[in-house]
Design a protein around this motif. Structure first.
Motif, PDB file in Angstrom:
ATOM      1  N   VAL A 154      11.964  25.544   6.349  1.00  0.00           N
ATOM      2  CA  VAL A 154      10.722  25.994   6.717  1.00  0.00           C
ATOM      3  C   VAL A 154      10.245  25.706   7.875  1.00  0.00           C
ATOM      4  CG1 VAL A 154       8.283  26.288   5.677  1.00  0.00           C
ATOM      5  CG2 VAL A 154      10.277  26.148   4.178  1.00  0.00           C
ATOM      6  N   ALA A 155      10.374  24.367   8.301  1.00  0.00           N
ATOM      7  CA  ALA A 155       9.808  23.852   9.498  1.00  0.00           C
ATOM      8  C   ALA A 155      10.503  24.406  10.949  1.00  0.00           C
ATOM      9  CB  ALA A 155       9.768  22.133   9.390  1.00  0.00           C
ATOM     10  N   SER A 156      11.760  25.053  10.630  1.00  0.00           N
ATOM     11  CA  SER A 156      12.560  25.463  11.743  1.00  0.00           C
ATOM     12  C   SER A 156      11.632  26.768  12.233  1.00  0.00           C
ATOM     13  CB  SER A 156      13.938  25.666  11.501  1.00  0.00           C
ATOM     14  OG  SER A 156      13.886  26.834  10.372  1.00  0.00           O
ATOM     15  N   PHE A 157      10.859  27.314  11.375  1.00  0.00           N
ATOM     16  CA  PHE A 157      10.071  28.367  11.921  1.00  0.00           C
ATOM     17  C   PHE A 157       8.950  27.777  12.986  1.00  0.00           C
ATOM     18  CE2 PHE A 157      10.769  30.707   7.843  1.00  0.00           C
ATOM     19  CZ  PHE A 157      11.618  31.730   8.546  1.00  0.00           C
ATOM     20  N   ALA A 158       8.940  26.300  13.088  1.00  0.00           N
ATOM     21  CA  ALA A 158       7.759  25.817  13.932  1.00  0.00           C
ATOM     22  C   ALA A 158       7.316  26.342  15.239  1.00  0.00           C
ATOM     23  CB  ALA A 158       8.187  24.511  13.919  1.00  0.00           C
ATOM     24  N   LEU A 159       8.328  26.579  15.937  1.00  0.00           N
ATOM     25  CA  LEU A 159       7.919  26.963  17.255  1.00  0.00           C
ATOM     26  C   LEU A 159       7.611  28.377  17.379  1.00  0.00           C
ATOM     27  CD1 LEU A 159      10.769  24.869  18.822  1.00  0.00           C
ATOM     28  CD2 LEU A 159       8.448  24.326  18.755  1.00  0.00           C
ATOM     29  N   ARG A 160       7.836  29.274  16.355  1.00  0.00           N
ATOM     30  CA  ARG A 160       7.684  30.800  16.304  1.00  0.00           C
ATOM     31  C   ARG A 160       6.299  30.901  16.087  1.00  0.00           C
ATOM     32  NH1 ARG A 160      12.812  33.698  13.861  1.00  0.00           N
ATOM     33  NH2 ARG A 160      14.395  32.110  14.622  1.00  0.00           N
ATOM     34  N   PHE A 161       5.448  29.915  15.706  1.00  0.00           N
ATOM     35  CA  PHE A 161       4.248  30.124  14.865  1.00  0.00           C
ATOM     36  C   PHE A 161       2.998  30.225  15.941  1.00  0.00           C
ATOM     37  CE2 PHE A 161       3.553  30.438  10.279  1.00  0.00           C
ATOM     38  CZ  PHE A 161       4.790  30.570   9.894  1.00  0.00           C
ATOM     39  N   GLY A 162       2.463  31.550  16.325  1.00  0.00           N
ATOM     40  CA  GLY A 162       1.115  31.655  16.821  1.00  0.00           C
ATOM     41  C   GLY A 162       0.170  32.009  15.965  1.00  0.00           C
ATOM     42  N   PRO A 163      -0.938  32.283  16.612  1.00  0.00           N
ATOM     43  CA  PRO A 163      -2.177  32.594  15.689  1.00  0.00           C
ATOM     44  C   PRO A 163      -1.895  33.809  14.792  1.00  0.00           C
ATOM     45  CG  PRO A 163      -2.997  32.133  18.016  1.00  0.00           C
ATOM     46  CD  PRO A 163      -1.450  32.148  18.082  1.00  0.00           C
TER      47      PRO A 163
ATOM     48  N   GLY B 127      -7.276  14.239  11.111  1.00  0.00           N
ATOM     49  CA  GLY B 127      -7.062  14.937  12.400  1.00  0.00           C
ATOM     50  C   GLY B 127      -5.477  15.380  12.521  1.00  0.00           C
ATOM     51  N   LEU B 128      -5.090  15.731  11.392  1.00  0.00           N
ATOM     52  CA  LEU B 128      -3.687  16.330  11.350  1.00  0.00           C
ATOM     53  C   LEU B 128      -3.730  17.847  11.298  1.00  0.00           C
ATOM     54  CD1 LEU B 128      -1.770  13.865   9.203  1.00  0.00           C
ATOM     55  CD2 LEU B 128      -1.659  13.984  11.809  1.00  0.00           C
ATOM     56  N   ASN B 129      -2.785  18.682  11.766  1.00  0.00           N
ATOM     57  CA  ASN B 129      -2.786  20.095  11.861  1.00  0.00           C
ATOM     58  C   ASN B 129      -1.776  20.616  10.741  1.00  0.00           C
ATOM     59  OD1 ASN B 129      -4.125  22.472  12.355  1.00  0.00           O
ATOM     60  ND2 ASN B 129      -3.328  22.436  14.466  1.00  0.00           N
ATOM     61  N   PRO B 130      -2.296  20.878   9.614  1.00  0.00           N
ATOM     62  CA  PRO B 130      -1.155  21.306   8.762  1.00  0.00           C
ATOM     63  C   PRO B 130      -0.346  22.648   9.215  1.00  0.00           C
ATOM     64  CG  PRO B 130      -3.340  21.464   7.559  1.00  0.00           C
ATOM     65  CD  PRO B 130      -3.479  20.923   8.903  1.00  0.00           C
ATOM     66  N   GLY B 131       0.953  22.746   8.790  1.00  0.00           N
ATOM     67  CA  GLY B 131       1.741  23.666   9.375  1.00  0.00           C
ATOM     68  C   GLY B 131       2.909  23.345   9.839  1.00  0.00           C
ATOM     69  N   PRO B 132       3.655  24.196  10.124  1.00  0.00           N
ATOM     70  CA  PRO B 132       5.176  23.901  10.569  1.00  0.00           C
ATOM     71  C   PRO B 132       5.221  22.623  11.610  1.00  0.00           C
ATOM     72  CG  PRO B 132       4.894  26.206  10.577  1.00  0.00           C
ATOM     73  CD  PRO B 132       3.501  25.677  10.499  1.00  0.00           C
ATOM     74  N   MET B 133       4.198  22.718  12.432  1.00  0.00           N
ATOM     75  CA  MET B 133       4.386  21.736  13.755  1.00  0.00           C
ATOM     76  C   MET B 133       4.265  20.224  13.107  1.00  0.00           C
ATOM     77  SD  MET B 133       5.156  23.187  16.409  1.00  0.00           S
ATOM     78  CE  MET B 133       4.526  22.001  17.580  1.00  0.00           C
ATOM     79  N   LEU B 134       3.717  20.116  12.041  1.00  0.00           N
ATOM     80  CA  LEU B 134       3.593  18.867  11.354  1.00  0.00           C
ATOM     81  C   LEU B 134       4.932  18.326  11.292  1.00  0.00           C
ATOM     82  CD1 LEU B 134       0.980  17.579  10.153  1.00  0.00           C
ATOM     83  CD2 LEU B 134       1.785  18.366   7.942  1.00  0.00           C
ATOM     84  N   PHE B 135       6.170  19.041  10.768  1.00  0.00           N
ATOM     85  CA  PHE B 135       7.337  18.404  10.982  1.00  0.00           C
ATOM     86  C   PHE B 135       7.862  18.083  12.157  1.00  0.00           C
ATOM     87  CE2 PHE B 135       6.910  20.487   6.749  1.00  0.00           C
ATOM     88  CZ  PHE B 135       7.499  19.811   5.973  1.00  0.00           C
ATOM     89  N   VAL B 136       7.504  18.709  13.155  1.00  0.00           N
ATOM     90  CA  VAL B 136       7.966  18.045  14.476  1.00  0.00           C
ATOM     91  C   VAL B 136       7.360  17.093  14.938  1.00  0.00           C
ATOM     92  CG1 VAL B 136       8.226  19.053  16.591  1.00  0.00           C
ATOM     93  CG2 VAL B 136       8.533  20.665  14.832  1.00  0.00           C
ATOM     94  N   GLU B 137       5.886  16.895  14.810  1.00  0.00           N
ATOM     95  CA  GLU B 137       4.963  16.055  15.515  1.00  0.00           C
ATOM     96  C   GLU B 137       4.877  14.947  14.707  1.00  0.00           C
ATOM     97  OE1 GLU B 137       1.773  18.412  16.484  1.00  0.00           O
ATOM     98  OE2 GLU B 137       2.486  19.419  18.125  1.00  0.00           O
ATOM     99  N   GLN B 138       4.750  15.120  13.450  1.00  0.00           N
ATOM    100  CA  GLN B 138       4.335  13.950  12.284  1.00  0.00           C
ATOM    101  C   GLN B 138       5.438  13.573  11.418  1.00  0.00           C
ATOM    102  OE1 GLN B 138       1.565  12.276  12.825  1.00  0.00           O
ATOM    103  NE2 GLN B 138       0.575  13.667  14.327  1.00  0.00           N
ATOM    104  N   HIS B 139       6.646  13.094  12.217  1.00  0.00           N
ATOM    105  CA  HIS B 139       7.775  12.866  11.262  1.00  0.00           C
ATOM    106  C   HIS B 139       7.482  11.710  10.398  1.00  0.00           C
ATOM    107  CE1 HIS B 139      12.420  12.110  10.976  1.00  0.00           C
ATOM    108  NE2 HIS B 139      12.108  13.570  11.124  1.00  0.00           N
ATOM    109  N   ASP B 140       7.073  10.562  10.715  1.00  0.00           N
ATOM    110  CA  ASP B 140       6.512   9.407  10.058  1.00  0.00           C
ATOM    111  C   ASP B 140       5.802  10.009   8.793  1.00  0.00           C
ATOM    112  OD1 ASP B 140       8.033   7.987  11.656  1.00  0.00           O
ATOM    113  OD2 ASP B 140       6.332   6.534  12.066  1.00  0.00           O
TER     114      ASP B 140
END
Lengths: 160, 511
Positions: free
Chosen positions: B136-145, B342-355
């Motif tokens: 699911v997170a591999s979609f991360a970079l494709r997500f815009g508004p 202060g976290l932004n839920p969504g695909p980017m979470l898997f990229v930026e907030q690994h821990d």
């Protein structure tokens, strides 16, 4: 007696009123669609319309199904009494908290409901009321450092 | 797949510290307490604890809150079985067979079945999360508004299609949530919306206060109306009986797998644990060989709803983390917490907030294992606690709810709001309005609107941007299909009905 039919209509009326108030509020804003897309009032205006339309539809459905909904009682007399005996003191506590603070309101509320509503002996009621209030005070004021609403009593005691 | 295992191992290294294990144990215990007490449920418990986590590290905070959730799911079953009073809406189905079992003196057996199958269901849910999350997170970079908006729209409309309840009432619940969520400052233009010059409304209405009212006070009113009396079965636990029951568990593998499948599906689509447990119970009764025994104390009747309940509870974390769509009311509250930390839920979470992500997933494994053990160990304690009359416990729960409502924003005004939403929650429950969509709409309604308006800024006000590439186009199209689902289903149903009528007429002619 309050039946399901009546409550459906009452709640639909509430939803309609919420929608109407929202509609009035949104009309003070720009409800249109400009070149940069919807303006501040665009969604509030439409959500208000959906609420009003939904309420009307629910009411129509209820009236149509009234033969089926009329025999369903929301609660019996004993249930209604229990709700009022439980609910009214809560309103009392909230009103009291506004000028005497949460701690005093909490103690009074617990003492009154457990002694009068629950018919427990005085020592139980006093013990629970004082105990819960004290524990709340220690946990929030000292442990977590989250100050709760205080009133004249706490100021007098130098706690606020 | 292998990288997922790597990440999971990394997650365990985050979760397996003394401090975090202490948080898990504390969270589970608090959760069981919250689950056992009627009127305090998982959404409410998480809401009450949330203000206290604002100063914590996000990983620790989410571990505490999710552990509380697992504990609440376990605790809800305890009261269902011993007292026939569901501590949680999602454990209503457990009472059908759990209470009869306890009445026959088989309480230990019923509780063991419940907790072990719940643990199994949770495990299946977590394994699904572990395996699917990076995909699911591999979609991360494709997500815009536009993509975000399409996903939010999908969340709202899947409530209408699959949420249970009549579509009209779901729509009203959603619209109420949107409306209350819009109050306050508009984040795009900065204008004041729907505040009616009332200073207390400038902050807007916090969804936390609404949850405390709807799920806390409202639920209490429902409990009190029925005149609760804890006339329970014996809460004594026999350790040898636990082992014997555990040995019999594998016999019910089919019920457990079926329940988990139902639960995972209902958790990922926003059906939620309550709908999942009812659905699983219904299916089991129809499919099982012991179907006739259901309702009289059939172990399968405990296992089916419990597995589904927990696998839905855990699986609901996947859409919450990866897409920012909560699958249940509780995960909606957690989602709100994520934003506050202060976290932004969504695909980017898997990229930026690994821990954060993997620490949480690892803690879910631990939390549920600890949950099974603690739930069994604390049964006598909580059973004894409930023998204290509701005349004392009820008012204490009320004060806990009101104190919680006050701590959200230190505002006395919020106490009135909590009471108001309590009355509203009572009426909505009585009339079968779903509450979860309303909470969901309050939590992500604003974000959905922002995403939409940002998309419109990008496209100069043209909605065709929602079909500008295959990803957003597919999402939007599915969302619209779900939105129109009641109409589609009605048309299909009518065609089927008319075909059946025609067949019947033809048969009539033949006779």
């Amino acid at each position: 007696m309050l039946t399901r039919f009546h409550l459906e209509l009452i709640f639909a009326a509430c939803v309609f009123a919420i929608g109407a108030v929202g509609l009035y509020g949104s009309l003070e804003l720009d409800t249109g669609w400009a070149s940069d897309g919807p303006q501040a009032g665009f969604f509030p205006f439409r959500v208000a319309l959906i609420l009003m339309a939904g309420a009307v539809l629910v009411a129509i459905q209820a009236v149509r199904a009234r033969a089926k909904l009329r025999p369903i009682a929301i609660t019996d007399r004993a249930g209604m009494r229990r709700i009022l005996w439980f609910g009214l003191p809560i309103i009392g506590m909230v009103a009291l908290a506004q000028w005497l603070g949460l701690y005093v309101a909490m103690a009074v509320y617990l003492l009154a409901t457990i002694r009068l509503g629950g018919r427990r002996p005085w020592h139980t009621s006093l013990g629970v009321a004082a105990g819960v209030t004290l524990v709340t005070f220690v946990v929030f004021e000292w442990w977590f450092q989250v100050p709760l609403l205080k009133g004249p009593l706490e100021i007098m005691l130098g706690l606020a | 797949m292998l990288s997922n295992l790597d990440s999971l191992m990394h997650g365990f290294s985050v979760a397996l510290t003394a401090y975090h294990i202490m948080l898990i144990v504390g969270g589970v215990l608090l959760g069981i307490l919250v689950g056992v007490l009627p009127g305090l449920g998982a959404p409410n418990g998480v809401t009450l604890l949330l203000p206290l986590t604002f100063t914590m590290d996000p990983v620790s905070a989410i571990i505490l809150l999710t552990s509380l959730y697992w504990g609440a799911l376990f605790g809800g079953s305890t009261t269902s079985i011993l007292f026939n009073i569901p501590g949680e809406p999602s454990s209503v189905a457990t009472t059908f067979d759990g209470y009869p079992l306890a009445r026959q003196g088989r309480a230990t057996e019923a509780l063991t079945y419940a907790f072990l199958s719940a643990g199994f269901g949770a495990l299946v849910g977590i394994i699904v999360i572990t395996l699917l999350s990076t995909a699911v997170a591999s979609f991360a970079l494709r997500f815009g508004p536009p993509e975000y908006f399409a996903v939010y729209l999908l969340a709202f409309s899947s409530f209408i299609a699959f949420g249970g309840g009549t579509p009209l009432k779901t729509i009203i619940a959603l619209a109420l949530g949107f409306g209350f969520g819009m109050m306050g400052t508009d984040t795009v233009s900065g204008a004041m919306r729907l505040t009616f010059d009332v200073p207390d409304l400038i902050r807007g209405i916090s969804f936390l206060v609404v949850v405390i009212g709807l799920f806390g006070l409202g639920e209490l009113l429902l409990t009190i109306e029925e005149g609760p009396e804890f006339k329970g079965a014996n809460g004594r636990i026999d350790p040898r009986e636990i082992l014997r029951t555990a040995a019999r568990m594998p016999r019910y593998w089919a019920a457990m797998l079926r329940g988990s499948a139902v639960g995972v599906w209902m958790g990922i689509t926003p059906g939620g644990p309550t709908a999942a447990s009812f659905m699983s119970y219904g299916i089991a009764r129809r499919v099982s060989r012991n179907g006739a025994n259901f309702g009289k104390g059939e172990p399968e009747g405990v296992i089916a709803p419990e597995t589904a309940d927990h696998s839905a509870g855990t699986a609901a974390m996947l859409p919450m983390l990866s897409l920012g769509i909560p699958g249940s009311a509780t995960s909606a509250v957690m989602l709100g917490g994520l934003m506050i930390w202060g976290l932004n839920p969504g695909p980017m979470l898997f990229v930026e907030q690994h821990d954060f992500v993997w620490g949480m997933i690892a803690s879910m494994y631990l939390g549920n294992v600890i949950g099974v053990v603690l739930a069994l160990a604390t049964v006598p304690l909580f059973a004894a606690m409930l023998s204290v009359s509701f005349a004392i416990i009820g008012p204490i729960i009320v004060t806990v709810c009101l104190v919680g409502a006050y701590t959200v924003a230190n505002a006395g005004f919020d106490l009135w709001l909590a009471v108001l939403f309590g009355v509203m929650g009572y009426m909505m429950k009585k009339l079968d309005y779903p509450l979860a969509p309303m909470v969901l709409a309050m939590v992500i309604g604003d974000k959905a609107e922002d995403a939409f308006r940002q998309s419109m800024l990008l496209s100069n006000g043209s909605v065709t941007i929602l079909w500008s590439n295959w990803l957003v186009g597919t999402l939007t199209s599915i969302a619209l299909l779900f939105l129109l689902w009641p109409v589609v289903a009605m048309l299909l149903g009518r065609r089927r009905a008319s075909r059946a009528a025609m067949a019947a007429a033809r048969q009539g002619e033949a006779v």
